[in-house]
Design a protein around this motif. Structure first.
Motif, mmCIF file in Angstrom:
data_model
loop_
_atom_site.group_PDB
_atom_site.id
_atom_site.type_symbol
_atom_site.label_atom_id
_atom_site.label_comp_id
_atom_site.label_asym_id
_atom_site.label_seq_id
_atom_site.Cartn_x
_atom_site.Cartn_y
_atom_site.Cartn_z
ATOM 1 N N GLY A 1 10.016 4.975 -9.665
ATOM 2 C CA GLY A 1 9.133 3.988 -9.405
ATOM 3 C C GLY A 1 7.910 4.289 -8.579
ATOM 4 N N PHE A 2 7.495 3.281 -7.648
ATOM 5 C CA PHE A 2 6.618 3.526 -6.966
ATOM 6 C C PHE A 2 6.621 4.869 -6.142
ATOM 7 N N VAL A 3 5.915 6.019 -6.477
ATOM 8 C CA VAL A 3 6.049 7.142 -5.579
ATOM 9 C C VAL A 3 5.126 6.990 -4.247
ATOM 10 N N SER A 4 5.544 7.348 -3.131
ATOM 11 C CA SER A 4 4.922 7.201 -1.737
ATOM 12 C C SER A 4 5.801 7.667 -0.628
ATOM 13 N N PRO A 5 5.018 8.124 0.415
ATOM 14 C CA PRO A 5 5.897 8.512 1.431
ATOM 15 C C PRO A 5 7.007 7.457 1.919
ATOM 16 N N CYS A 6 6.683 6.137 1.744
ATOM 17 C CA CYS A 6 7.638 5.062 2.138
ATOM 18 C C CYS A 6 9.021 5.284 1.109
ATOM 19 N N THR A 7 8.805 5.288 -0.357
ATOM 20 C CA THR A 7 9.907 5.656 -0.773
ATOM 21 C C THR A 7 10.702 6.914 -0.597
ATOM 22 N N PHE A 8 10.004 8.151 -0.180
ATOM 23 C CA PHE A 8 10.677 9.272 0.303
ATOM 24 C C PHE A 8 11.643 8.706 1.507
ATOM 25 N N LYS A 9 11.123 8.151 2.189
ATOM 26 C CA LYS A 9 11.906 7.810 3.436
ATOM 27 C C LYS A 9 12.967 7.097 3.071
ATOM 28 N N LEU A 10 12.755 6.069 2.142
ATOM 29 C CA LEU A 10 14.144 5.293 1.815
ATOM 30 C C LEU A 10 15.280 6.288 1.029
ATOM 31 N N PHE A 11 14.814 7.346 0.387
ATOM 32 C CA PHE A 11 16.035 8.152 -0.003
ATOM 33 C C PHE A 11 16.569 9.063 0.896
ATOM 34 N N ILE A 12 15.939 9.224 2.192
ATOM 35 C CA ILE A 12 16.335 9.969 3.193
ATOM 36 C C ILE A 12 17.188 9.107 4.079
ATOM 37 N N LEU A 13 16.871 7.723 4.187
ATOM 38 C CA LEU A 13 17.785 6.762 4.903
ATOM 39 C C LEU A 13 19.215 6.681 3.880
ATOM 40 N N LEU A 14 18.947 6.912 2.676
ATOM 41 C CA LEU A 14 20.081 6.561 1.973
ATOM 42 C C LEU A 14 21.141 7.725 1.803
ATOM 43 N N ARG A 15 20.412 8.846 1.865
ATOM 44 C CA ARG A 15 21.178 10.131 2.024
ATOM 45 C C ARG A 15 21.841 9.960 3.287
ATOM 46 N N ASN A 16 21.294 9.701 4.560
ATOM 47 C CA ASN A 16 22.097 9.730 5.917
ATOM 48 C C ASN A 16 22.922 8.656 5.972
ATOM 49 N N THR A 17 22.763 7.549 5.297
ATOM 50 C CA THR A 17 23.786 6.382 5.365
ATOM 51 C C THR A 17 25.101 6.970 4.529
ATOM 52 N N TYR A 18 25.013 7.474 3.478
ATOM 53 C CA TYR A 18 26.089 7.901 2.556
ATOM 54 C C TYR A 18 26.632 8.895 3.410
ATOM 55 N N ALA A 19 25.997 9.999 4.053
ATOM 56 C CA ALA A 19 26.658 11.075 4.753
ATOM 57 C C ALA A 19 27.466 10.388 5.958
ATOM 58 N N SER A 20 26.841 9.559 6.782
ATOM 59 C CA SER A 20 27.672 9.100 7.794
ATOM 60 C C SER A 20 28.902 8.055 7.442
ATOM 61 N N SER A 21 28.817 7.852 6.062
ATOM 62 C CA SER A 21 29.959 7.195 5.490
ATOM 63 C C SER A 21 31.079 8.135 5.171
ATOM 64 N N GLY A 22 30.819 9.377 5.004
ATOM 65 C CA GLY A 22 31.694 10.393 4.641
ATOM 66 C C GLY A 22 31.660 10.645 3.116
ATOM 67 N N ASN A 23 30.622 10.060 2.418
ATOM 68 C CA ASN A 23 30.537 10.265 1.133
ATOM 69 C C ASN A 23 29.553 11.298 0.771
ATOM 70 N N ASP A 24 30.191 12.590 0.758
ATOM 71 C CA ASP A 24 28.967 13.830 0.737
ATOM 72 C C ASP A 24 28.321 13.691 -0.830
ATOM 73 N N LEU A 25 29.237 13.454 -1.648
ATOM 74 C CA LEU A 25 28.724 13.767 -3.019
ATOM 75 C C LEU A 25 27.442 12.919 -3.201
ATOM 76 N N LEU A 26 27.478 11.707 -2.876
ATOM 77 C CA LEU A 26 26.292 10.674 -2.884
ATOM 78 C C LEU A 26 25.305 10.974 -2.059
ATOM 79 N N ALA A 27 25.682 11.540 -1.063
ATOM 80 C CA ALA A 27 24.632 11.799 -0.008
ATOM 81 C C ALA A 27 23.718 13.243 -0.699
ATOM 82 N N GLN A 28 24.533 13.909 -1.340
ATOM 83 C CA GLN A 28 23.898 15.088 -2.062
ATOM 84 C C GLN A 28 22.932 14.498 -3.253
ATOM 85 N N GLU A 29 23.336 13.806 -3.670
ATOM 86 C CA GLU A 29 22.627 13.166 -5.187
ATOM 87 C C GLU A 29 21.229 12.634 -4.488
#
Length: 293
Positions: free
Chosen positions: A237-265
């Motif tokens: 989709g719309f590529v920008s620093p803000c969408t990069f931030k969203l994927f980092i937030l997504l990664r960190n949220t999955y990691a804090s939930s213990g879902n390491d595989l989704l965090a890696q994705e």
């Protein structure tokens, strides 16, 4: 000379790409004091005649980045043969439609991207209403939180009414035309989701839901394959620093939930966005980003 500079001139960071872009996109938490903010990077200026020939589209198919004084242009989605390369002349941390429209009018630029072609036939009042709805949502959200209404309750009971009001001004789904106004509502919520006071009760399931909704509002098509821990990114989709931030937030949220595989994705997609928007990937270190959320 003024036209030459306007058409072929670009600012670029004198330090690393990381300093020029990441700190603008990822500020410290709300609870941090002013001394936690890193110094603003110093920018330099240069002329790139060939790059100056690339035309503007608000929703272009390429993105420019710098590493030192080297400009790199990367595709942001598949580009078919004989398709013109375009990028946005205004790379905003948040894609605010009003600012872009004013900029295009000042420069006399006619844009035929999917967003502009969708909005051009509409009554200008309809477009202004989007901005009004976004401002109203922001102002009432602040008041509601000051009255003790939790962010979770607001998201579940109030935000949808604003999203529905915005949807009336769109005739195509977000998978065809990015809905920047929808994105702004989700971003307002995410700005507060990690706040220790207002984010209480806003659990990881809700965070993931809002992050994915924000990404889908700006043209990303993301699916979770069945019960597998696989995120399928079917459309960029719309590529920008803000969408990069969203994927980092997504990664960190999955990691804090213990879902390491989704965090890696999520981290894999974040790394690709990092390379496109900031021009390098060797300085990508997810541990650095974890400090800011």
């Amino acid at each position: 000379m003024r036209e030459l500079v306007a058409d072929q001139g670009f600012c670029f960071p004198s330090t690393s790409t990381l300093a020029a872009g990441i700190w603008i996109c990822l500020p410290p938490p709300i609870t941090a004091d002013a001394t936690s903010y890193p110094p603003l990077p110093t920018l330099q200026f240069g002329l790139w005649p060939h790059a100056g020939l690339i035309k503007h589209q608000c929703f272009g198919n390429a993105y420019r980045s710098f590493k030192g004084n080297v400009m790199t242009v990367r595709a942001t989605r598949p580009i078919e043969k004989d398709t013109e390369i375009t990028w946005s002349y205004q790379q905003l941390a948040r894609p605010k439609r009003e600012r872009v429209t004013e900029f295009l009018n000042e420069r006399g630029i006619h844009c035929d991207c999917a967003i502009c072609e969708h909005d051009r036939p509409k009554d200008p009042e309809v477009i202004r209403d989007r901005s009004r709805i976004v401002r109203e949502h922001r102002e009432l959200l602040k008041k509601a939180l000051s009255w003790g209404m939790g962010l979770k309750k607001w998201r579940l009971n109030v935000t949808d009414s604003y999203l529905n009001a915005l949807s009336e001004s769109y005739s195509k789904p977000a998978s065809e035309v990015p809905r920047l106004a929808h994105y702004e509502l989700f971003a307002q919520i995410l700005d507060l989701a990690w706040d220790p006071k207002h984010g209480q009760g806003f659990d990881n399931t809700l965070k993931v839901s809002v992050i994915l909704d924000a990404l889908k509002s700006v043209y990303f098509v993301i699916e979770r394959r069945g019960n597998d821990n696989v995120l399928v990114l079917k459309q960029w989709g719309f590529v920008s620093p803000c969408t990069f931030k969203l994927f980092i937030l997504l990664r960190n949220t999955y990691a804090s939930s213990g879902n390491d595989l989704l965090a890696q994705e999520a981290e894999r997609h974040a790394k690709m966005l990092y390379k496109i928007t900031f021009g390098e990937d060797e300085t990508f270190d997810v541990r650095r980003f974890q400090l800011w959320f």
